[in-house]
Design an enzyme around this catalytic site. Structure first.
Site, PDB file in Angstrom:
ATOM      1  N   CYS A   1       1.303  -1.133  -0.115  1.00  0.00           N
ATOM      2  CA  CYS A   1       0.429  -0.148   0.126  1.00  0.00           C
ATOM      3  C   CYS A   1       0.961   1.330  -0.229  1.00  0.00           C
ATOM      4  CB  CYS A   1      -0.542  -0.172   1.760  1.00  0.00           C
ATOM      5  SG  CYS A   1      -2.062   1.035   1.074  1.00  0.00           S
TER       6      CYS A   1
ATOM      7  N   CYS B   1      -5.373  -2.823   5.715  1.00  0.00           N
ATOM      8  CA  CYS B   1      -5.450  -1.183   5.581  1.00  0.00           C
ATOM      9  C   CYS B   1      -6.455  -0.477   4.323  1.00  0.00           C
ATOM     10  CB  CYS B   1      -4.096  -0.742   5.457  1.00  0.00           C
ATOM     11  SG  CYS B   1      -3.782  -0.977   3.583  1.00  0.00           S
TER      12      CYS B   1
END
Length: 395
Positions: free
Chosen positions: A100, A200
């Site tokens: 990410c 996330c």
């Protein structure tokens, strides 16, 4: 005034980071990244990103900085979610947080920020950036955060020099308690907010539930391999080269069902990862069972009793050339070169003494001590003192 765009996540860390940037005289703009909106997979009625974007907006109001939301869910699905499914299917265990940062925060998000005229992009990570001059060139360093308990340099282990040159980490010099105290003093809505857990992007979801969306359940057997199994009795082997020895130390044992006894059933080997203890639902053993290996082709999970089981431990690992990454390109090893470093194979692990050995096909990392649950698909990161200089995907 230099313009900084900060990823405001709705958490306490990025809130305080935004405040510090303002104090330092930057023009600060808050941007909230919406990474996921497929409600069919959140499997819970809570909508975490809505709460988070709301908190981020309140913080921006309080700090009197402009705020907007950007929808990156399409890129997120392509670059993170699809990659994760693909890796799990192959029986590897990816780390979405590292990806990410590399693919979303410091690539897609950074490009948007630069288009908006930003000089820098900031995040609420507990790490620091250093700058040195070497042979007339400017080199950026990725340094551990001052708070050893919270150091997040590992999650940024795939950043490049170019990405680092534009990055700012305002809270890297602070400890978590100092950050919370500052947020309380500023009366920020995020001051007492718990740190986000889990993936996330998908909120409060258990990973197997999420994986089941695409990787269909398929019943298979759980095999318990005894500690005494012959495969663990390594015969004193004479190696002709150091590379032969490293290949041996990092080898993957080829488990077979008749190495042990069948003790239970599971719903898909690809939902499990090395070192995992929960979710096996097998009772009646003296010590708890741990996953020592998974075979996604045959759909078998191999387990062993106790966390000292020899099947969990290895002294070396290998990273192929395609998955090798140097944050400090100037320190890249050439074939046959070695380098003593400190390394870790997971986020919360203390740094361990290790040596890097560069070979034609990639790089071996040999640890001083045996390592538990070295897992394919995870990232290994190596450091010199408190500087992260490179990383790679364990193959």
């Amino acid at each position: 005034m230099k313009r900084v765009i900060i990823g405001l996540s709705g958490g306490v860390d990025s809130s305080v980071a935004a405040y510090l940037l303002k104090q330092q005289g930057y023009e600060v703009i808050g941007l909230f990244m919406k990474n996921w909106h497929d409600d069919s997979v959140t499997i819970s009625d809570e909508c975490p990103w809505l709460d988070d974007s709301n908190d981020a907006m309140l913080v921006a109001e309080k700090l009197n900085i402009p705020f907007q939301t950007v929808d990156l869910s399409e890129e997120y699905k392509e670059r993170i979610v699809d990659y994760m499914f693909h890796e799990y299917e192959k029986g590897r265990t990816p780390n979405p947080d590292v990806l990410c940062n590399r693919e979303i925060k410091f690539d897609v998000f950074m490009k948007i920020a630069l288009e908006l005229g930003a000089d820098y992009v900031a995040t609420g990570h507990y790490c620091r950036k250093g700058v040195i001059e070497k042979n007339g060139e400017t080199i950026y360093q990725l340094l551990a955060g001052v708070d050893i308990n919270k150091d997040q340099s590992y999650f940024l282990c795939q950043l490049s020099q170019e990405q680092l040159s534009k990055a700012l980490f305002p809270i890297g010099e602070l400890t978590k308690p100092e950050v919370r105290a500052l947020a309380t003093k500023l009366d920020l809505v995020t001051a007492e907010k718990k740190d986000s857990q889990g993936l996330c992007f998908i909120g409060k979801v258990k990973l197997p539930d999420f994986l089941q969306q695409q990787l269909k359940p398929k019943e298979g057997v759980i095999v318990e391999v005894p500690k005494e199994q012959d495969v663990y009795n390594s015969i004193e082997t004479k190696f002709n080269t150091i590379e032969e020895k490293l290949e041996y130390l990092s080898r993957k044992i080829d488990y077979k069902v008749d190495f042990g006894k069948i003790v239970g059933k599971h719903q898909g080997a690809h939902y499990f990862t090395k070192g995992q203890r929960k979710g096996l639902a097998v009772g009646g053993t003296i010590e708890p069972l741990f996953v020592i290996d998974t075979d996604v082709e045959e759909n078998v999970i191999y387990t062993g009793q106790g966390k000292e089981h020899p099947g969990l431990y290895k002294k070396a690992l290998f990273v192929s050339n395609e998955e090798l990454h140097w944050v400090r390109e100037d320190l890249t090893l050439q074939v046959d070169e070695t380098l003593p470093v400190k390394a870790r194979i997971r986020y919360r692990q203390a740094l361990e003494n290790a040596t890097l050995y560069k070979v034609d096909s990639g790089m071996y990392i040999e640890f001083e001590n045996m390592q538990s649950a070295i897992t394919e698909g995870q990232f290994v990161a190596w450091y010199i003192e408190d500087e992260l200089i490179g990383s790679g995907v364990i193959s």
